[in-house]
Scaffold this active site. Structure first.
Site, PDB file in Angstrom:
ATOM      1  N   VAL A 265       0.858  -1.187   0.000  1.00  0.00           N
ATOM      2  CA  VAL A 265       0.000   0.000   0.000  1.00  0.00           C
ATOM      3  C   VAL A 265       0.892   1.234   0.000  1.00  0.00           C
ATOM      4  O   VAL A 265       1.650   1.467   0.946  1.00  0.00           O
ATOM      5  CB  VAL A 265      -0.935   0.012   1.224  1.00  0.00           C
ATOM      6  CG1 VAL A 265      -1.817   1.252   1.214  1.00  0.00           C
ATOM      7  CG2 VAL A 265      -1.784  -1.250   1.255  1.00  0.00           C
ATOM      8  N   ASP A 266       0.795   2.033  -1.074  1.00  0.00           N
ATOM      9  CA  ASP A 266       1.671   3.193  -1.235  1.00  0.00           C
ATOM     10  C   ASP A 266       0.844   4.382  -1.700  1.00  0.00           C
ATOM     11  O   ASP A 266       0.548   4.528  -2.887  1.00  0.00           O
ATOM     12  CB  ASP A 266       2.775   2.871  -2.242  1.00  0.00           C
ATOM     13  CG  ASP A 266       3.807   3.992  -2.346  1.00  0.00           C
ATOM     14  OD1 ASP A 266       3.671   4.988  -1.619  1.00  0.00           O
ATOM     15  OD2 ASP A 266       4.752   3.862  -3.149  1.00  0.00           O
ATOM     16  N   SER A 267       0.474   5.245  -0.760  1.00  0.00           N
ATOM     17  CA  SER A 267      -0.331   6.414  -1.114  1.00  0.00           C
ATOM     18  C   SER A 267       0.484   7.457  -1.867  1.00  0.00           C
ATOM     19  O   SER A 267      -0.077   8.421  -2.390  1.00  0.00           O
ATOM     20  CB  SER A 267      -0.917   7.049   0.153  1.00  0.00           C
ATOM     21  OG  SER A 267       0.112   7.455   1.036  1.00  0.00           O
ATOM     22  N   GLY A 268       1.808   7.287  -1.934  1.00  0.00           N
ATOM     23  CA  GLY A 268       2.635   8.217  -2.684  1.00  0.00           C
ATOM     24  C   GLY A 268       2.808   7.823  -4.138  1.00  0.00           C
ATOM     25  O   GLY A 268       3.425   8.564  -4.901  1.00  0.00           O
ATOM     26  N   LEU A 336      -0.600  -1.016  -4.579  1.00  0.00           N
ATOM     27  CA  LEU A 336      -1.859  -0.272  -4.627  1.00  0.00           C
ATOM     28  C   LEU A 336      -1.542   1.215  -4.538  1.00  0.00           C
ATOM     29  O   LEU A 336      -1.120   1.716  -3.497  1.00  0.00           O
ATOM     30  CB  LEU A 336      -2.777  -0.693  -3.476  1.00  0.00           C
ATOM     31  CG  LEU A 336      -3.114  -2.187  -3.402  1.00  0.00           C
ATOM     32  CD1 LEU A 336      -4.056  -2.466  -2.248  1.00  0.00           C
ATOM     33  CD2 LEU A 336      -3.718  -2.667  -4.715  1.00  0.00           C
TER      34      LEU A 336
END
Length: 408
Positions: A265-268, A336
């Site tokens: 999970v990588d919101s960047g 993601l």
């Protein structure tokens, strides 16, 4: 109150004992009690507390600031010849931290009352504070300050905290210490002291010749900068030691086309990606639209093979629509990105350590380190793999369209 006494006798033997006394107990009577326990005559005993020599025998222990649980140092006069602890005009305090400041956890730190078990002894009896200082080797004081390598060695070996600091900040000296050879340890210690003395002499020469010379000013500026860096690191190690550790990345369990995967999970990241090998295992390579191929540039470059416009990803009991950009070479199976997280209104709850799916209200726990894929585990030899992860993260933030790639 209970006072712990660390005693160094004339023959350099040491003993530690505790005494139960009242705060209004006079120093002279305290010396007599210490004589009964240590055998050091009261008239030869010097009591040191918080780097200060206690001299007025008629003052109470409480008036000196002693409280329950404190420690004092008892030194025998004749052989020790105690001088007043602290810096003197001609000889700097023993400090090996590379910053000119006390090692975190010593009594000269910003919170001295929390670190009351570290004191300065005479130049022949290196204190725990000085033993702490051995932990860097950057800022060695004069060789005559420490003329007993055997005593330093025994003190370090008997104190796990000092030994751990030594391993972190002065690996060369730590290796010599753990070799078990006193001669080797003495050679390394004295060599580091000599190097420190030479550096001090060089700086003194620059200061004395022409302090306003451009080269001298640059050296002074660099010296101050290095001291500030070391002091900042020492404060950080004391106040926020957790900042020096590594954190595990955020992974969750999921399924694509019935195949279990561990998703990063990588919101960047700008878009959700999948490796070619993973796409082949999940049998979705047949859906790759190669018109969306190109080159992704970030920290490095990677080839985008194409895009799967619509697929299902299962997180817990939810089946969510998702699109994947397929990268040719990638260490992780699936990442993601922000496109998928925004689409399903996902939020990362670090307090509960869960990923919340906003559109369905369900949540899934992030994986502990033991369940992470090999490329994400915090192992000592995985710098290259971590670099690859960062490369992928940077790659997908700046995609460069190929000739046939369409605009989103």
């Amino acid at each position: 109150m209970l006072i712990t006494v660390y005693c160094v006798r004339r023959d350099l033997t040491e003993v530690t004992f505790s005494l139960q006394v009242n705060p209004d107990f006079e120093l002279s009577n305290f010396r007599v009690l210490c004589e009964l326990e240590s055998g050091v005559p009261a008239e030869e005993a010097q009591i040191v507390y918080m780097e200060q020599l206690l001299t007025d025998d008629h003052c109470s222990l409480g008036s000196y600031g002693l409280k329950d649980g404190d420690m004092v140092v008892l030194l025998q006069k004749d052989n020790v010849g105690l001088r007043t602890p602290g810096r003197t005009p001609n000889h700097p305090r023993a400090d090996f931290t590379g910053s000119g400041s006390a090692v975190p956890g010593t009594s000269s730190s910003r919170h001295p009352h929390q670190h009351q078990h570290h004191y300065h002894h005479h130049q022949r009896i290196p204190s725990t504070q000085q033993a702490h200082g051995l932990a860097s080797g950057e800022n060695m004081t004069f060789a005559q300050e420490l003329d007993s390598p055997a005593l330093i060695r025994s003190m370090l070996l008997s104190n796990p905290h000092d030994l751990s600091l030594l391993k972190e900040r002065n690996p060369a000296l730590a290796e010599a210490l753990l070799s078990g050879n006193l001669e080797t340890f003495s050679q390394v210690l004295m060599e580091q002291q000599r190097e420190r003395t030479l550096r001090e002499q060089e700086m003194f020469r620059l200061y004395s010749t022409n302090p306003f010379d451009q080269e001298t000013q640059a050296r002074i500026e660099e010296e101050i900068r290095q001291q500030n860096i070391e002091e900042n690191m020492n404060i950080a190690m004391e106040e926020a030691p957790e900042s020096f550790g590594q954190v595990a990345m955020l992974y969750i369990n999921c399924k694509v086309n019935g195949h279990p995967l561990k998703a990063f999970v990588d919101s960047g990241a700008q878009m959700t990606i999948m490796s070619q090998a993973c796409a082949e295992r999940c049998n979705i390579m047949r859906l790759v639209d190669r018109r969306w191929g190109g080159v992704a540039k970030g920290v490095g470059t990677q080839r985008i093979m194409g895009r799967v416009h619509l697929a299902q990803i299962q997180i817990e009991g939810d089946f969510l629509q998702c699109s994947f950009s397929i990268l040719e070479e990638q260490p992780m199976d699936i990442l993601l990105g922000l496109d998928m997280l925004r689409r399903h209104q996902c939020s990362i709850d670090l307090k509960k350590n869960v990923l919340v799916i906003g559109t369905t209200g369900s949540q899934t726990h992030f994986l502990p380190e033991g369940e992470l894929p090999l490329c994400a585990k915090l192992l000592s030899g995985t710098v290259q793999e971590e670099s690859s992860d960062r490369e992928v993260g940077g790659t997908i933030k700046h995609p460069v369209k190929g000739p046939g790639r369409k605009k989103h």
